[in-house]
Design an enzyme around this catalytic site. Structure first.
Site, PDB file in Angstrom:
ATOM      1  N   LYS A  13      27.906   1.923-101.845  1.00  0.00           N
ATOM      2  CA  LYS A  13      28.646   2.183-100.608  1.00  0.00           C
ATOM      3  C   LYS A  13      30.131   2.447-100.932  1.00  0.00           C
ATOM      4  O   LYS A  13      30.419   3.016-101.984  1.00  0.00           O
ATOM      5  CB  LYS A  13      28.438   1.032 -99.614  1.00  0.00           C
ATOM      6  CG  LYS A  13      26.934   0.738 -99.421  1.00  0.00           C
ATOM      7  CD  LYS A  13      26.619  -0.174 -98.276  1.00  0.00           C
ATOM      8  CE  LYS A  13      25.103  -0.352 -98.174  1.00  0.00           C
ATOM      9  NZ  LYS A  13      24.700  -1.165 -97.046  1.00  0.00           N
ATOM     10  N   HIS A  99      21.410   7.721 -94.798  1.00  0.00           N
ATOM     11  CA  HIS A  99      21.591   6.266 -94.711  1.00  0.00           C
ATOM     12  C   HIS A  99      22.000   5.908 -93.279  1.00  0.00           C
ATOM     13  O   HIS A  99      22.731   6.657 -92.636  1.00  0.00           O
ATOM     14  CB  HIS A  99      22.653   5.803 -95.713  1.00  0.00           C
ATOM     15  CG  HIS A  99      22.673   4.311 -95.859  1.00  0.00           C
ATOM     16  ND1 HIS A  99      23.281   3.487 -94.943  1.00  0.00           N
ATOM     17  CD2 HIS A  99      22.117   3.490 -96.779  1.00  0.00           C
ATOM     18  CE1 HIS A  99      23.104   2.223 -95.305  1.00  0.00           C
ATOM     19  NE2 HIS A  99      22.394   2.203 -96.418  1.00  0.00           N
ATOM     20  N   GLU A 101      24.145   4.000 -92.187  1.00  0.00           N
ATOM     21  CA  GLU A 101      25.604   3.961 -91.978  1.00  0.00           C
ATOM     22  C   GLU A 101      26.150   5.369 -91.745  1.00  0.00           C
ATOM     23  O   GLU A 101      27.128   5.546 -91.016  1.00  0.00           O
ATOM     24  CB  GLU A 101      26.273   3.270 -93.177  1.00  0.00           C
ATOM     25  CG  GLU A 101      26.005   1.762 -93.129  1.00  0.00           C
ATOM     26  CD  GLU A 101      25.931   1.073 -94.475  1.00  0.00           C
ATOM     27  OE1 GLU A 101      26.428   1.625 -95.473  1.00  0.00           O
ATOM     28  OE2 GLU A 101      25.364  -0.040 -94.521  1.00  0.00           O
ATOM     29  N   GLU A 169      14.790   1.190 -94.635  1.00  0.00           N
ATOM     30  CA  GLU A 169      15.843   0.197 -94.479  1.00  0.00           C
ATOM     31  C   GLU A 169      15.963  -0.195 -93.005  1.00  0.00           C
ATOM     32  O   GLU A 169      16.611   0.527 -92.227  1.00  0.00           O
ATOM     33  CB  GLU A 169      17.189   0.761 -94.949  1.00  0.00           C
ATOM     34  CG  GLU A 169      17.205   1.163 -96.408  1.00  0.00           C
ATOM     35  CD  GLU A 169      18.616   1.097 -97.005  1.00  0.00           C
ATOM     36  OE1 GLU A 169      18.737   0.572 -98.114  1.00  0.00           O
ATOM     37  OE2 GLU A 169      19.574   1.545 -96.353  1.00  0.00           O
ATOM     38  N   GLY A 175      22.771  -5.952 -95.015  1.00  0.00           N
ATOM     39  CA  GLY A 175      23.972  -6.771 -95.123  1.00  0.00           C
ATOM     40  C   GLY A 175      23.952  -8.039 -94.286  1.00  0.00           C
ATOM     41  O   GLY A 175      24.986  -8.672 -94.078  1.00  0.00           O
TER      42      GLY A 175
HETATM   43  P1  13P Z   1      22.298  -4.665 -98.538  1.00  0.00           P
HETATM   44  O1  13P Z   1      21.435  -4.826 -99.768  1.00  0.00           O
HETATM   45  O2  13P Z   1      23.718  -5.063 -98.763  1.00  0.00           O
HETATM   46  O3  13P Z   1      21.660  -5.311 -97.344  1.00  0.00           O
HETATM   47  O4  13P Z   1      22.347  -3.090 -98.228  1.00  0.00           O
HETATM   48  C1  13P Z   1      21.172  -2.372 -98.198  1.00  0.00           C
HETATM   49  C2  13P Z   1      21.501  -0.937 -98.100  1.00  0.00           C
HETATM   50  O5  13P Z   1      21.986  -0.467 -97.075  1.00  0.00           O
HETATM   51  C3  13P Z   1      21.253  -0.101 -99.270  1.00  0.00           C
HETATM   52  O6  13P Z   1      21.363   1.246 -98.975  1.00  0.00           O
END
Ligand code: 13P
Length: 252
Positions: A13, A99, A101, A169, A175
């Site tokens: 990220k 993703h 995000e 995901e 997170g």
């Molecule tokens: P985390 O492992 O921090 O939960 O993040 C997962 C993620 O978004 C990987 O692309």
């Protein structure tokens, strides 16, 4: 034993400065070298600006390199964006697209994600296409519907197991330290493979790797990676430290 080779992928990220990136990537590459013929493949996806630093740090190792995004167009007037050809030229073999995000921060639709994945594939990259439901969607009993429609909408026609990886995901697990149960994860992964088969054929779907992502860590990786349709992990927080990421990989 599945013919699909486990892929342990780190999504850094928007973290790291060049010195940390070099140390992390170099440390992992060193461990991979020492391990020799590991039963997993390892991939790191740094921020675009750190790709050259990481490419240098892992050179000569089996570590693989990916981006976190690419533009859907080949080149041109798109200030601040990175073309798939540039990602490839910088030494990457993979590109994460879609993703959650980016879907949230940049309003990316399934259609946009599909175009980005197609551009990655056309430039010789393997697209890691991310999908997943929100907590509200899960609570409303829409988990399979949402993931099914994201597969239908985000995976380019003609995708193959060689140029495509799917990452499931659940948005609410990213997170947060929370994960679905292993039964829930397996149910969604098996469903995703069945939906993928409708799109690219059973043979290719059977060979395509489907990663789980969302709070995967050294404590839960073994149980998640043991599931029949889980072919690796896409790891955020736990990919930022050599020991944590390596411990996840060793659970494979
Ligand atoms: P985390 O492992 O921090 O939960 O993040 C997962 C993620 O978004 C990987 O692309």
């Amino acid at each position: 034993m599945s013919a699909r080779r486990t892929l342990i992928a780190g999504n850094w990220k928007m973290n790291m400065l060049s010195a940390d990136a070099k140390a992390l990537a170099g440390g992992l590459a060193e461990k991979l070298n020492v391990a020799g013929d590991a039963n997993f493949e390892m991939l790191v996806c740094p921020p675009a600006i750190l790709i050259p630093v990481v490419a240098d740090a892992i050179s000569g190792s089996a570590m693989q390199l990916g981006s976190q995004d690419n533009h859907m167009n080949e080149k041109g007037a798109h200030t601040g964006d990175t073309a798939a050809a540039q990602v490839k030229d910088a030494g990457c073999g993979y590109a994460i697209v879609g993703h959650s995000e980016r879907r949230t921060d940049h309003g990316e639709s399934d259609e946009t994600v599909k175009a980005k994945a197609a551009s990655a594939q056309a430039n010789g990259l393997t697209a890691v296409i991310c999908i997943g439901e929100t907590e509200a969607e899960r609570d409303a009993g829409k988990t399979l519907d949402v993931n099914g429609s994201q597969i239908a909408g985000s995976v380019p026609d003609g995708s193959t197991a060689a140029n495509t990886v799917i990452a499931y995901e659940p948005v609410w697990a990213i997170g947060t330290g929370r994960t679905p149960t292993t039964d829930e994860v397996q149910e969604v992964h098996a469903f995703i493979r069945a939906e993928l088969a409708k799109k690219i054929g059973q043979d290719e779907a059977d060979k395509t790797r489907i990663l789980y992502g969302g709070s995967m860590n050294p404590g839960n990786a073994k149980d998640l990676l043991a599931l029949a349709d889980v072919d690796g992990g896409l790891i955020g927080g736990a990919s930022l430290k050599v020991d944590d990421f390596w411990a996840v990989a060793e659970s494979a």
